[in-house]
Design a protein around this motif. Sequence first.
Motif, PDB file in Angstrom:
ATOM      1  N   THR A  63      -2.712  13.122   3.905  1.00 42.05           N
ATOM      2  CA  THR A  63      -1.898  12.591   2.802  1.00 42.05           C
ATOM      3  C   THR A  63      -2.715  12.550   1.511  1.00 42.05           C
ATOM      4  O   THR A  63      -2.235  12.949   0.446  1.00 42.05           O
ATOM      5  CB  THR A  63      -1.399  11.171   3.150  1.00 42.05           C
ATOM      6  OG1 THR A  63      -0.628  11.250   4.351  1.00 42.05           O
ATOM      7  CG2 THR A  63      -0.537  10.604   2.048  1.00 42.05           C
TER       8      THR A  63
ATOM      9  N   TRP B 180       1.195   4.705  12.372  1.00 42.82           N
ATOM     10  CA  TRP B 180       1.557   3.356  11.964  1.00 42.82           C
ATOM     11  C   TRP B 180       2.613   2.747  12.878  1.00 42.82           C
ATOM     12  O   TRP B 180       2.510   1.571  13.253  1.00 42.82           O
ATOM     13  CB  TRP B 180       2.038   3.352  10.500  1.00 42.82           C
ATOM     14  CG  TRP B 180       0.896   3.392   9.523  1.00 42.82           C
ATOM     15  CD1 TRP B 180      -0.434   3.499   9.829  1.00 42.82           C
ATOM     16  CD2 TRP B 180       0.978   3.327   8.102  1.00 42.82           C
ATOM     17  NE1 TRP B 180      -1.182   3.505   8.675  1.00 42.82           N
ATOM     18  CE2 TRP B 180      -0.349   3.405   7.599  1.00 42.82           C
ATOM     19  CE3 TRP B 180       2.027   3.226   7.180  1.00 42.82           C
ATOM     20  CZ2 TRP B 180      -0.640   3.364   6.233  1.00 42.82           C
ATOM     21  CZ3 TRP B 180       1.737   3.188   5.811  1.00 42.82           C
ATOM     22  CH2 TRP B 180       0.415   3.259   5.352  1.00 42.82           C
TER      23      TRP B 180
ATOM     24  N   LEU C 124      -4.176   0.465   8.679  1.00 43.16           N
ATOM     25  CA  LEU C 124      -4.146   0.760   7.241  1.00 43.16           C
ATOM     26  C   LEU C 124      -5.553   0.631   6.657  1.00 43.16           C
ATOM     27  O   LEU C 124      -6.022   1.505   5.926  1.00 43.16           O
ATOM     28  CB  LEU C 124      -3.204  -0.236   6.546  1.00 43.16           C
ATOM     29  CG  LEU C 124      -3.249  -0.319   5.024  1.00 43.16           C
ATOM     30  CD1 LEU C 124      -2.755   0.978   4.403  1.00 43.16           C
ATOM     31  CD2 LEU C 124      -2.392  -1.482   4.546  1.00 43.16           C
TER      32      LEU C 124
ATOM     33  N   PHE D  87      -7.751  -4.355  -1.042  1.00 44.48           N
ATOM     34  CA  PHE D  87      -6.550  -5.173  -1.010  1.00 44.48           C
ATOM     35  C   PHE D  87      -6.139  -5.497   0.439  1.00 44.48           C
ATOM     36  O   PHE D  87      -5.877  -6.657   0.783  1.00 44.48           O
ATOM     37  CB  PHE D  87      -5.446  -4.405  -1.757  1.00 44.48           C
ATOM     38  CG  PHE D  87      -4.079  -4.928  -1.567  1.00 44.48           C
ATOM     39  CD1 PHE D  87      -3.660  -6.061  -2.252  1.00 44.48           C
ATOM     40  CD2 PHE D  87      -3.185  -4.287  -0.721  1.00 44.48           C
ATOM     41  CE1 PHE D  87      -2.373  -6.543  -2.080  1.00 44.48           C
ATOM     42  CE2 PHE D  87      -1.906  -4.766  -0.541  1.00 44.48           C
ATOM     43  CZ  PHE D  87      -1.498  -5.898  -1.221  1.00 44.48           C
TER      44      PHE D  87
ATOM     45  N   SER E  54       0.829  -1.213   0.000  1.00 36.84           N
ATOM     46  CA  SER E  54       0.000   0.000   0.000  1.00 36.84           C
ATOM     47  C   SER E  54       0.858   1.255   0.000  1.00 36.84           C
ATOM     48  O   SER E  54       0.547   2.222  -0.717  1.00 36.84           O
ATOM     49  CB  SER E  54      -0.927   0.010   1.209  1.00 36.84           C
ATOM     50  OG  SER E  54      -1.739  -1.140   1.195  1.00 36.84           O
ATOM     51  N   THR E  55       1.932   1.268   0.815  1.00 43.13           N
ATOM     52  CA  THR E  55       2.830   2.422   0.835  1.00 43.13           C
ATOM     53  C   THR E  55       3.441   2.629  -0.547  1.00 43.13           C
ATOM     54  O   THR E  55       3.544   3.755  -1.036  1.00 43.13           O
ATOM     55  CB  THR E  55       3.952   2.211   1.874  1.00 43.13           C
ATOM     56  OG1 THR E  55       3.350   1.920   3.123  1.00 43.13           O
ATOM     57  CG2 THR E  55       4.817   3.449   2.005  1.00 43.13           C
TER      58      THR E  55
ATOM     59  N   MET F 199      -7.664   4.824  -6.174  1.00 45.03           N
ATOM     60  CA  MET F 199      -6.465   4.288  -5.526  1.00 45.03           C
ATOM     61  C   MET F 199      -6.751   3.837  -4.086  1.00 45.03           C
ATOM     62  O   MET F 199      -6.395   2.724  -3.694  1.00 45.03           O
ATOM     63  CB  MET F 199      -5.360   5.354  -5.519  1.00 45.03           C
ATOM     64  CG  MET F 199      -4.077   4.858  -4.894  1.00 45.03           C
ATOM     65  SD  MET F 199      -2.977   6.192  -4.376  1.00 45.03           S
ATOM     66  CE  MET F 199      -3.744   6.689  -2.844  1.00 45.03           C
TER      67      MET F 199
ATOM     68  N   ILE G 136      -6.791   0.095  -2.233  1.00 42.16           N
ATOM     69  CA  ILE G 136      -6.003  -0.237  -1.034  1.00 42.16           C
ATOM     70  C   ILE G 136      -6.922  -0.809   0.057  1.00 42.16           C
ATOM     71  O   ILE G 136      -6.555  -1.755   0.760  1.00 42.16           O
ATOM     72  CB  ILE G 136      -5.210   0.991  -0.542  1.00 42.16           C
ATOM     73  CG1 ILE G 136      -4.093   1.301  -1.545  1.00 42.16           C
ATOM     74  CG2 ILE G 136      -4.634   0.780   0.857  1.00 42.16           C
ATOM     75  CD1 ILE G 136      -3.279   2.529  -1.231  1.00 42.16           C
TER      76      ILE G 136
ATOM     77  N   LEU H 120      -2.306  14.550  -2.065  1.00 41.37           N
ATOM     78  CA  LEU H 120      -2.289  13.858  -3.362  1.00 41.37           C
ATOM     79  C   LEU H 120      -3.348  14.458  -4.292  1.00 41.37           C
ATOM     80  O   LEU H 120      -3.109  14.670  -5.480  1.00 41.37           O
ATOM     81  CB  LEU H 120      -2.538  12.355  -3.162  1.00 41.37           C
ATOM     82  CG  LEU H 120      -2.419  11.472  -4.401  1.00 41.37           C
ATOM     83  CD1 LEU H 120      -1.023  11.532  -4.983  1.00 41.37           C
ATOM     84  CD2 LEU H 120      -2.783  10.032  -4.084  1.00 41.37           C
TER      85      LEU H 120
ATOM     86  N   ILE I 148       2.129   1.810  -3.425  1.00 43.07           N
ATOM     87  CA  ILE I 148       1.106   2.352  -4.340  1.00 43.07           C
ATOM     88  C   ILE I 148       0.947   3.862  -4.121  1.00 43.07           C
ATOM     89  O   ILE I 148       0.905   4.641  -5.075  1.00 43.07           O
ATOM     90  CB  ILE I 148      -0.253   1.632  -4.126  1.00 43.07           C
ATOM     91  CG1 ILE I 148      -0.152   0.165  -4.568  1.00 43.07           C
ATOM     92  CG2 ILE I 148      -1.367   2.331  -4.894  1.00 43.07           C
ATOM     93  CD1 ILE I 148      -1.383  -0.670  -4.226  1.00 43.07           C
ATOM     94  N   ILE I 149       0.900   4.284  -2.837  1.00 43.91           N
ATOM     95  CA  ILE I 149       0.704   5.710  -2.546  1.00 43.91           C
ATOM     96  C   ILE I 149       1.911   6.523  -3.034  1.00 43.91           C
ATOM     97  O   ILE I 149       1.756   7.570  -3.671  1.00 43.91           O
ATOM     98  CB  ILE I 149       0.457   5.928  -1.039  1.00 43.91           C
ATOM     99  CG1 ILE I 149      -0.859   5.251  -0.619  1.00 43.91           C
ATOM    100  CG2 ILE I 149       0.401   7.412  -0.712  1.00 43.91           C
ATOM    101  CD1 ILE I 149      -1.109   5.232   0.876  1.00 43.91           C
TER     102      ILE I 149
END
Lengths: 56, 243
Positions: free
Chosen positions: B216, B38, B60, B110, A29-30, B103, B107, B220, A32-33
Amino acid sequence: MSNLAFSSFNDFLHMDGHGVYVWSAYIISTFIILLAFLTIYRNIQLIRKRIKDARG
Amino acid sequence: MFSSFVHRFSSPKSYVEITRKFFPYISLFGFLLLLIGWIWGLAFAPEDAVQGNSYRIIYLHVPASIFAQLVYFFMSICALIHLVWRVKLAAYLIKSAALVGAMITFIALFSGSIWGIPTWGTWWQWDARITSTLILFIMYLGIITLHGSFSNLEKADRLMSILVVVGVVNIPIIKKSVDWWSTLHQSASITISDGTSIDPSMLYPLLISIFGMGLTLISLGILSSKFYILTREKNKKWVQSYV
């Protein structure tokens, strides 16, 4: 946040057999970002250059 | 004063100038919070009594899933603004947010699939929550594709906005899916009405991860919208002098 949940770095990586799931989820995931940031950043540079070149 | 503010900010030129000023702070603060959340969640939060360490994917998966829906909610507000007041910037923001939405929804799906392997014994189940989130992912791709398939960009903006508004029915379905149907997916652990069922030692890093992920994704989105605005208005005078 005072106590570490693992007694060694190996334990931290292994996570009682769950490490492979946890780490692959976070790492992919990191990735992808970061890839999204880099791709968009590069595209901005490209479009700026193209506009500049067209302007002459 | 309010309407003059809206008018000023809704010009693509001032949008690009204003967001450029805030971008370094938003992105830096977002990355830092996400990193703290995290590290705290992965190394310091206690192990879950039932799920063991696999539960650490929560830091996540939950932020990603929340923003998978919030990005769409943001797009539907933009779509209404575009349809009612014909604000061009609103359409530009839908188009650029859809990429971020696709996106982060990917995630969410996934990370949920990986989490499912050790906890449910399967990486996929046609369960209401998972299926409605997959539909959300397909909607994001559909919105991007629909907009790309028209040569008349104003028409593309309008049809895209209509599709976004129609698709908003999926959002409450995703949210309520775990209550309406008997699903494999657990129900919400943090609610406004009943408080939270998570211990503070696990909740604080989760909240920090959520804020970090949000900032974040906003940064983006700022980059994504800047790219699209420059591409779309490349023949305008302000862009010529901006680059």
